[in-house]
Design a protein around this motif. Structure first.
Motif, PDB file in Angstrom:
ATOM      1  N   PRO A 134      45.379  56.901  31.269  1.00 32.75           N
ATOM      2  CA  PRO A 134      44.866  58.265  31.456  1.00 32.75           C
ATOM      3  C   PRO A 134      43.336  58.240  31.420  1.00 32.75           C
ATOM      4  O   PRO A 134      42.724  57.403  30.758  1.00 32.75           O
ATOM      5  N   GLY A 135      42.750  59.141  32.169  1.00 31.82           N
ATOM      6  CA  GLY A 135      41.292  59.253  32.128  1.00 31.82           C
ATOM      7  C   GLY A 135      40.603  58.168  32.932  1.00 31.82           C
ATOM      8  O   GLY A 135      41.219  57.448  33.702  1.00 31.82           O
ATOM      9  N   PRO A 136      39.310  58.018  32.725  1.00 35.10           N
ATOM     10  CA  PRO A 136      38.553  57.019  33.487  1.00 35.10           C
ATOM     11  C   PRO A 136      39.021  55.601  33.158  1.00 35.10           C
ATOM     12  O   PRO A 136      39.395  55.292  32.033  1.00 35.10           O
ATOM     13  N   THR A 137      38.984  54.740  34.174  1.00 34.23           N
ATOM     14  CA  THR A 137      39.354  53.342  33.986  1.00 34.23           C
ATOM     15  C   THR A 137      38.245  52.635  33.213  1.00 34.23           C
ATOM     16  O   THR A 137      37.073  52.742  33.573  1.00 34.23           O
ATOM     17  N   PRO A 138      38.589  51.911  32.148  1.00 37.34           N
ATOM     18  CA  PRO A 138      37.570  51.188  31.383  1.00 37.34           C
ATOM     19  C   PRO A 138      36.804  50.205  32.266  1.00 37.34           C
ATOM     20  O   PRO A 138      37.378  49.562  33.149  1.00 37.34           O
ATOM     21  N   SER A 139      35.516  50.077  32.030  1.00 43.44           N
ATOM     22  CA  SER A 139      34.667  49.237  32.876  1.00 43.44           C
ATOM     23  C   SER A 139      35.114  47.777  32.882  1.00 43.44           C
ATOM     24  O   SER A 139      34.965  47.088  33.885  1.00 43.44           O
ATOM     25  N   VAL A 140      35.695  47.291  31.787  1.00 44.76           N
ATOM     26  CA  VAL A 140      36.143  45.896  31.761  1.00 44.76           C
ATOM     27  C   VAL A 140      37.265  45.671  32.782  1.00 44.76           C
ATOM     28  O   VAL A 140      37.315  44.619  33.428  1.00 44.76           O
ATOM     29  N   LEU A 141      38.135  46.641  32.973  1.00 40.81           N
ATOM     30  CA  LEU A 141      39.193  46.504  33.969  1.00 40.81           C
ATOM     31  C   LEU A 141      38.638  46.597  35.391  1.00 40.81           C
ATOM     32  O   LEU A 141      39.091  45.889  36.295  1.00 40.81           O
ATOM     33  N   LEU A 142      37.669  47.461  35.577  1.00 39.34           N
ATOM     34  CA  LEU A 142      37.034  47.551  36.896  1.00 39.34           C
ATOM     35  C   LEU A 142      36.331  46.237  37.232  1.00 39.34           C
ATOM     36  O   LEU A 142      36.363  45.779  38.379  1.00 39.34           O
ATOM     37  N   GLU A 143      35.717  45.615  36.242  1.00 38.29           N
ATOM     38  CA  GLU A 143      35.054  44.326  36.452  1.00 38.29           C
ATOM     39  C   GLU A 143      36.077  43.249  36.824  1.00 38.29           C
ATOM     40  O   GLU A 143      35.834  42.420  37.700  1.00 38.29           O
ATOM     41  N   ARG A 144      37.229  43.269  36.173  1.00 38.55           N
ATOM     42  CA  ARG A 144      38.278  42.301  36.505  1.00 38.55           C
ATOM     43  C   ARG A 144      38.775  42.515  37.940  1.00 38.55           C
ATOM     44  O   ARG A 144      39.041  41.554  38.654  1.00 38.55           O
ATOM     45  N   GLN A 145      38.930  43.779  38.321  1.00 33.65           N
ATOM     46  CA  GLN A 145      39.381  44.068  39.682  1.00 33.65           C
ATOM     47  C   GLN A 145      38.340  43.580  40.689  1.00 33.65           C
ATOM     48  O   GLN A 145      38.679  42.972  41.691  1.00 33.65           O
ATOM     49  N   ARG A 146      37.061  43.816  40.425  1.00 35.82           N
ATOM     50  CA  ARG A 146      36.000  43.361  41.319  1.00 35.82           C
ATOM     51  C   ARG A 146      36.029  41.837  41.434  1.00 35.82           C
ATOM     52  O   ARG A 146      35.959  41.276  42.530  1.00 35.82           O
ATOM     53  N   ALA A 147      36.160  41.155  40.297  1.00 35.39           N
ATOM     54  CA  ALA A 147      36.207  39.696  40.304  1.00 35.39           C
ATOM     55  C   ALA A 147      37.422  39.188  41.088  1.00 35.39           C
ATOM     56  O   ALA A 147      37.335  38.193  41.818  1.00 35.39           O
ATOM     57  N   PHE A 148      38.541  39.886  40.944  1.00 37.28           N
ATOM     58  CA  PHE A 148      39.758  39.522  41.698  1.00 37.28           C
ATOM     59  C   PHE A 148      39.483  39.576  43.194  1.00 37.28           C
ATOM     60  O   PHE A 148      39.793  38.643  43.929  1.00 37.28           O
ATOM     61  N   PHE A 149      38.902  40.677  43.666  1.00 34.26           N
ATOM     62  CA  PHE A 149      38.625  40.816  45.088  1.00 34.26           C
ATOM     63  C   PHE A 149      37.664  39.734  45.574  1.00 34.26           C
ATOM     64  O   PHE A 149      37.816  39.205  46.665  1.00 34.26           O
ATOM     65  N   GLU A 150      36.670  39.403  44.776  1.00 35.29           N
ATOM     66  CA  GLU A 150      35.743  38.344  45.157  1.00 35.29           C
ATOM     67  C   GLU A 150      36.463  37.001  45.286  1.00 35.29           C
ATOM     68  O   GLU A 150      36.267  36.271  46.255  1.00 35.29           O
ATOM     69  N   ARG A 151      37.293  36.668  44.303  1.00 36.43           N
ATOM     70  CA  ARG A 151      38.011  35.381  44.348  1.00 36.43           C
ATOM     71  C   ARG A 151      38.950  35.327  45.540  1.00 36.43           C
ATOM     72  O   ARG A 151      39.061  34.298  46.205  1.00 36.43           O
ATOM     73  N   VAL A 152      39.647  36.425  45.815  1.00 45.98           N
ATOM     74  CA  VAL A 152      40.550  36.449  46.957  1.00 45.98           C
ATOM     75  C   VAL A 152      39.768  36.287  48.255  1.00 45.98           C
ATOM     76  O   VAL A 152      40.161  35.530  49.141  1.00 45.98           O
ATOM     77  N   THR A 153      38.663  36.970  48.361  1.00 45.87           N
ATOM     78  CA  THR A 153      37.858  36.892  49.574  1.00 45.87           C
ATOM     79  C   THR A 153      37.386  35.470  49.836  1.00 45.87           C
ATOM     80  O   THR A 153      37.457  34.971  50.969  1.00 45.87           O
ATOM     81  N   PHE A 154      36.941  34.784  48.805  1.00 50.28           N
ATOM     82  CA  PHE A 154      36.461  33.419  48.990  1.00 50.28           C
ATOM     83  C   PHE A 154      37.599  32.423  49.165  1.00 50.28           C
ATOM     84  O   PHE A 154      37.436  31.397  49.813  1.00 50.28           O
ATOM     85  N   ALA A 155      38.758  32.691  48.600  1.00 56.42           N
ATOM     86  CA  ALA A 155      39.879  31.760  48.682  1.00 56.42           C
ATOM     87  C   ALA A 155      40.761  31.990  49.893  1.00 56.42           C
ATOM     88  O   ALA A 155      41.529  31.116  50.272  1.00 56.42           O
ATOM     89  N   ALA A 156      40.644  33.153  50.502  1.00 56.64           N
ATOM     90  CA  ALA A 156      41.566  33.540  51.564  1.00 56.64           C
ATOM     91  C   ALA A 156      41.411  32.672  52.805  1.00 56.64           C
ATOM     92  O   ALA A 156      40.297  32.397  53.242  1.00 56.64           O
ATOM     93  N   PRO A 157      42.524  32.268  53.374  1.00 52.29           N
ATOM     94  CA  PRO A 157      42.502  31.478  54.610  1.00 52.29           C
ATOM     95  C   PRO A 157      42.443  32.385  55.830  1.00 52.29           C
ATOM     96  O   PRO A 157      43.354  32.414  56.644  1.00 52.29           O
TER      97      PRO A 157
END
Length: 159
Positions: A134-157
């Protein structure tokens, strides 16, 4: 009714002025979809013909699959789905390190069932540990999501 799907797809394609790609169905391999694989294949075929009747250059994508190719995907292919999709469509919610293997597996599965190489579309993607809070997403989770997208982008074939 396939005829209704065909007509709806024709209207959706707006006489060739519609979008350039269409996703027909969402995650039928999950528990919330009641349609059996043969019915999903029939739905895709009717939509494919409807869109291509008025917008022949548009891409029509199979229902997105949320799991790696398994019984549901196999049964759709056994119902002659492959000629009626312009690409393999999947959703990935998992770990970034699994993404390249998942893409390769999807390409291999589609190629084995269609005899053709088709593009892979990832129309949804997300981090496996993004809880609903509920409420705003904690910044630590947003950071994890951002890091996930970066790793996928660099690893993606992508190719």
């Amino acid at each position: 009714d396939p005829w209704e799907v065909y007509e709806a797809a024709r209207r959706m394609a707006q006489g060739g002025r519609g979008p350039t790609a269409y996703e027909i169905g969402n995650e039928p391999d999950l528990y919330f979809t009641r349609d059996l694989p043969d019915r999903m294949a029939l739905t895709l075929k009717a939509a494919w013909w409807g869109v291509h009747a008025v917008q022949p250059d548009a891409l029509v994508l199979m229902p997105s699959l949320a799991a790696r190719p398994g019984p549901y995907a196999r049964l759709m292919m056994e119902n002659n789905l492959a000629p009626f999709t312009d690409g393999w469509n999947l959703h990935l919610y998992g770990w970034s390190q699994d993404f390249p293997e998942w893409i390769d597996e999807a390409r291999g599965f589609l190629g084995a069932h269609s005899g053709k190489s088709k593009p892979v579309w990832v129309t949804e993607i997300g981090f496996a540990e993004m809880p609903e809070l509920p409420g705003p997403t904690p910044s630590v989770l947003l950071e994890r999501q951002r890091a996930f997208f970066e790793r996928v982008t660099f690893a993606a074939p992508f190719s």
